[in-house]
Write a protein that holds these residues in place. Structure first.
Motif, PDB file in Angstrom:
ATOM      1  N   GLU A 188      -4.977   8.872   3.482  1.00 59.09           N
ATOM      2  CA  GLU A 188      -5.250   7.496   3.808  1.00 59.09           C
ATOM      3  C   GLU A 188      -4.426   6.547   2.938  1.00 59.09           C
ATOM      4  O   GLU A 188      -4.047   6.891   1.815  1.00 59.09           O
ATOM      5  N   PRO A 189      -4.159   5.326   3.412  1.00 59.75           N
ATOM      6  CA  PRO A 189      -3.441   4.348   2.582  1.00 59.75           C
ATOM      7  C   PRO A 189      -4.280   3.918   1.381  1.00 59.75           C
ATOM      8  O   PRO A 189      -5.510   3.849   1.460  1.00 59.75           O
ATOM      9  N   ARG A 204      -0.328  12.585   5.477  1.00 61.07           N
ATOM     10  CA  ARG A 204      -1.633  13.024   5.997  1.00 61.07           C
ATOM     11  C   ARG A 204      -2.807  12.555   5.134  1.00 61.07           C
ATOM     12  O   ARG A 204      -3.870  13.186   5.139  1.00 61.07           O
ATOM     13  N   LEU A 211      -4.203   0.958  -1.975  1.00 62.29           N
ATOM     14  CA  LEU A 211      -3.551  -0.220  -2.532  1.00 62.29           C
ATOM     15  C   LEU A 211      -2.679   0.158  -3.720  1.00 62.29           C
ATOM     16  O   LEU A 211      -3.128   0.807  -4.657  1.00 62.29           O
ATOM     17  N   LEU A 267       3.728   0.813   2.606  1.00 61.33           N
ATOM     18  CA  LEU A 267       3.352  -0.089   3.684  1.00 61.33           C
ATOM     19  C   LEU A 267       3.220  -1.506   3.151  1.00 61.33           C
ATOM     20  O   LEU A 267       2.499  -1.724   2.169  1.00 61.33           O
ATOM     21  N   TYR A 293       0.845  -1.176   0.000  1.00 62.19           N
ATOM     22  CA  TYR A 293       0.000   0.000   0.000  1.00 62.19           C
ATOM     23  C   TYR A 293       0.886   1.233   0.000  1.00 62.19           C
ATOM     24  O   TYR A 293       2.011   1.206   0.496  1.00 62.19           O
ATOM     25  N   GLN A 303       0.977   5.371   1.099  1.00 64.62           N
ATOM     26  CA  GLN A 303       0.305   6.394   1.902  1.00 64.62           C
ATOM     27  C   GLN A 303       1.042   7.714   1.739  1.00 64.62           C
ATOM     28  O   GLN A 303       2.228   7.825   2.089  1.00 64.62           O
TER      29      GLN A 303
END
Lengths: 113, 109
Positions: free
Chosen positions: B43-44, B41, B46, B87, B36, B38
């Motif tokens: 959101e993550p 600030r 895919l 991530l 993922y 990100q």
């Protein structure tokens, strides 16, 4: 829009207060997840719903945390007797069944003073 | 041993460089793996799934090594817009997705 919606976007509260965070998932997504993320960390799993039931709540840190999804759509994360350590961004995500792709909302930033 | 370990970085690389990240996991029963992305600030989101045979999506290549229990992400010809935190994510059983702490990439002129 058609994405995951979270409210409030920001919440400042005092230690000991009760807080509710709401998540409105993408329509038709059966799976709903709650994570929380602190600065410099990855998202930490809290709870996962499949439909109305909590399929895995192993990430809830203690009994002050509770989440519901009564009709299999909107979910509410409830935190009782908030503590300063609860301050974080609370992320909600939904997913079509078993795809592994999570669609996250923008998060609710909780600050406990 | 932690469930998942990532070098937090930051990795500072010049534009056009090739950069690779690894992520190790401890649960040998893990079945599905993902990367993922990100942004600060945000959101993550895919980036890509990681398949046993390895997979490529444009400048991005992901690989899985089950024997050594790690996944990797290779980014070729880095762009300024690749600057983000990456991530690694895996399922440890059921549909619970576990996230790593992330590796920060900064692509510079």
């Amino acid at each position: 829009g058609a994405g995951v919606s979270q409210t409030p976007s920001n919440k400042v509260t005092e230690k000991g207060k009760y807080v509710e965070l709401r998540c409105d998932p993408i329509s038709g997504h059966t799976a709903l997840y709650w994570y929380r993320q602190s600065l410099g960390q990855g998202p930490e799993f809290l709870i996962y719903f499949q439909g109305t039931g909590a399929a895995d709540d192993s990430g809830l840190p203690n009994d002050r945390f509770f989440a519901v999804r009564p009709e299999g759509s909107v979910s509410t994360l409830k935190i009782q007797r908030t503590e300063r350590g609860d301050s974080a961004v609370y992320l909600c995500a939904s997913s079509p069944l078993n795809t592994g792709e999570l669609f996250f909302g923008e998060g609710s930033r909780l600050t406990v003073l | 041993r932690k469930e998942v370990e990532q070098d937090p970085g930051p990795f500072n690389v010049p534009e056009g460089a090739t950069v690779a990240f690894n992520c190790t996991y401890s649960n040998s029963a893990s079945q599905s793996f993902f990367w993922y992305r990100q942004d600060c600030r945000k959101e993550p989101k895919l980036l890509m799934s990681v398949y046993s045979s390895g997979n490529e999506d444009g400048r991005f290549t992901a690989q899985l090594n089950r024997a050594s229990q790690y996944i990797s992400l290779l980014i070729r010809d880095s762009k300024l817009s690749d600057s983000a935190t990456y991530l690694c994510v895996f399922t440890g059983g059921g549909n619970k997705l576990t996230f790593g702490t992330g590796t920060q990439l900064k692509v510079e002129l």
